[in-house]
Design an enzyme around this catalytic site. Structure first.
Site, short mmCIF file in Angstrom:
data_model
loop_
_atom_site.label_atom_id
_atom_site.label_comp_id
_atom_site.label_asym_id
_atom_site.label_seq_id
_atom_site.Cartn_x
_atom_site.Cartn_y
_atom_site.Cartn_z
N ARG A 111 -16.08 1.62 -3.82
CA ARG A 111 -15.92 0.92 -2.59
C ARG A 111 -16.23 -0.52 -3.35
NH1 ARG A 111 -12.73 3.62 0.55
NH2 ARG A 111 -13.01 5.70 1.27
N PHE A 169 -1.21 0.52 -11.05
CA PHE A 169 -1.25 -0.51 -10.41
C PHE A 169 -2.94 -1.25 -10.81
CE2 PHE A 169 -2.48 2.09 -6.54
CZ PHE A 169 -3.56 2.97 -7.09
N LYS A 218 -7.62 -3.22 1.92
CA LYS A 218 -6.18 -2.07 2.39
C LYS A 218 -6.01 -2.91 3.75
CE LYS A 218 -9.08 1.84 3.43
NZ LYS A 218 -9.12 3.59 3.32
N LYS A 258 1.26 -1.10 0.36
CA LYS A 258 0.34 0.00 -0.24
C LYS A 258 1.51 1.75 0.02
CE LYS A 258 -3.92 2.33 2.72
NZ LYS A 258 -3.16 3.42 2.37
#
Length: 496
Positions: A270, A200, A276, A129
């Site tokens: 979302r 990513f 995460k 992350k």
């Protein structure tokens, strides 16, 4: 030459109506086509614009037809905005002077949920992350998730592919503030040399996650952009592997990990396909109560009400197997729970059940300290003196109960006061208190500066507190209002 004649000359087409021509981009070949007054390009930057098709342009059309032609055809505002976004500063500094410039719409980005400690990560794709700045490359410019344009130097963007990419502008671990400073300064900042664009995802590429990552690697290799790379992803072998990698990354100064569901689509908003993962810790607490479940857990345990040796109470409501909810540990038992961090008031965030401890004991929670007597008043352990008058006695009468729900306003804000443990964060900008009569719960949120504080729990308990820093005062209030609205939809009502 008058304006009309000048416009006619500028509109002299390099493409005849119905004609097409192929042009070479940085990573692909694109087709330019004209249909009447509509000039089209097959690049993602042209396709993803929200303007009418007759007002769209791109760097390939401008290079083929000329900037002047496109400025007249599309209108000075549209063409100059697009040209400024691509060229930024003609190589050095941007006309924005570092200010964020809003595009017509925010990009359709994928956002992550938090990983829950009872979610098995086996088989998911795992990556670091990054603590950088999210940047959506639309084929011509970098755009924030809120739609603000980031101005980068020509030499940074000229070799980037015209494909749509999702990633972060990143300097290094624990360098978020430096990254922010560089990006805010605009294209004139020489320190862009230390910035990387770490990719990513490729949102518009076909297929699942693996296909999109392969596409991103392919177009980036073809483009040969020296300041960009694709983020490495490795398959997760399970909980132990996740914890080991998390320890390794955090030992290097990293922020945490990200998990991607294999084969997942690029979903806007979302999504549970992107999670995460940040540090979690283990600790012990004593069970002081059982909170009944709701929904699919109705009739069995919903959460354990737990207490730390400091006296702080909080709920542990996740991580249980069905059998553990049916037959929960007894009140007074000591349990181990896992959590990610503590709030500034010492309340565990995202606590999850690990198991009962039979090999340890905890000291009883310390009683809260007695408040120091105010000068001129009796000590706190003595009975207060009786009221001196009927008026004083009336002042002790509690306020009347709140009106029934059908008499309340849809939005009712409490009067702002600056007292309480969070006064250091600024004055109360917005506050709302709610209760759920069916579940005997309360929920309260207040906004101070860029923070909001949610306090919740069983009626009569101190509850637990969650602190969130949104970075901007308006965002803190907007998020608080949305959370309050969601609670009202769940059956809570506003109280004074």
């Amino acid at each position: 030459m008058d304006d009309e004649a000048e416009a006619e000359e500028a509109e002299s087409p390099a493409l005849e109506d119905g004609d097409s021509v192929e042009v070479e981009g940085s990573s692909s070949t694109y087709t330019l086509t004209r249909h009447g007054n509509v000039y089209m390009c097959t690049c993602p930057a042209w396709r993803n614009q929200s303007l009418g098709v007759d007002l769209r342009t791109c760097k390939h059309l401008r290079a083929y037809l000329g900037d002047e032609h496109e400025a007249v055809r599309c209108g000075a505002t549209s063409a100059s905005r697009a040209a400024t976004v691509v060229r930024g500063s003609g190589g050095g500094g941007g006309s924005s002077g570092g200010r964020a410039v809003k595009k017509e719409t925010a990009p359709p980005v994928l956002l992550a949920h938090k990983w829950e400690v009872d979610h098995d990560p086996t088989g998911w794709w795992m990556s670091e992350k990054l603590d950088g700045i999210r940047a959506y490359w639309d084929g011509e410019t970098f755009v924030s998730r809120n739609g603000n344009v980031f101005y980068a130097p020509d030499w940074f963007t000229t070799d980037l592919p015209a494909d749509t990419l999702d990633g972060e502008l990143w300097v290094g671990r624990k360098m978020f503030n430096k990254t922010t400073s560089i990006v805010r300064a605009g294209a004139a900042n020489a320190e862009w040399r230390s910035v990387q664009y770490v990719i990513f995802d490729a949102p518009n590429a076909k297929g699942g996650f693996e296909d999109r990552i392969a596409h991103a690697k392919k177009v980036l290799e073809r483009a040969g952009a020296p300041h960009a790379r694709v983020l490495e992803h490795d398959p997760c072998a399970g909980f132990a592997h996740l914890r080991e990698e998390l320890r390794r990354i955090e030992g290097l100064g990293g922020e945490g990990l990200m998990l991607r569901r294999p084969g997942s689509k690029y979903e806007v908003g979302r999504s549970q396909t992107l999670l995460k993962v940040k540090t979690f810790h283990d600790a012990e607490a004593r069970v002081v109560g059982h909170s009944p479940g709701t929904g699919r857990h109705k009739g069995r345990l919903g959460a354990l009400i737990c207490e730390l040796p400091s006296g702080i109470q909080f709920n542990v409501g996740t991580g249980f197997k069905d059998a553990e909810r049916e037959n929960p540990v007894k009140i007074g038992a000591v349990i181990t729970f896992r959590y990610q961090e503590l709030t500034e008031d010492g309340v565990p965030r995202f606590p999850a059940w690990v198991g009962e401890r039979i090999d340890v004991d905890l000291p009883a929670a310390a009683p809260p300290p007695k408040p120091a007597p105010i000068r001129g008043e009796a000590p706190s352990d003595e009975a207060p003196p009786p009221p001196k008058s009927k008026q004083a006695a009336k002042a002790k009468v509690p306020p009347p109960p709140p009106p029934p729900p059908d008499e309340e306003a849809e939005e009712q804000e409490e009067p702002a006061d600056d007292d309480g443990p969070y006064a250091k964060y600024g004055a109360v900008a917005w506050r709302q208190s709610l209760v759920n009569d069916d579940e005997d719960k309360f929920w309260k949120i207040e906004v101070r500066g860029t923070h909001h504080f949610a306090t919740f729990g069983k009626n009569g308990s101190p509850g637990q507190v969650r602190l969130s820093n949104l970075g901007v005062a308006s965002a803190a209030k907007s998020d608080a209002e949305k959370r309050a609205m969601q609670k009202r939809k769940e059956g809570y009502r506003i109280v004074k």
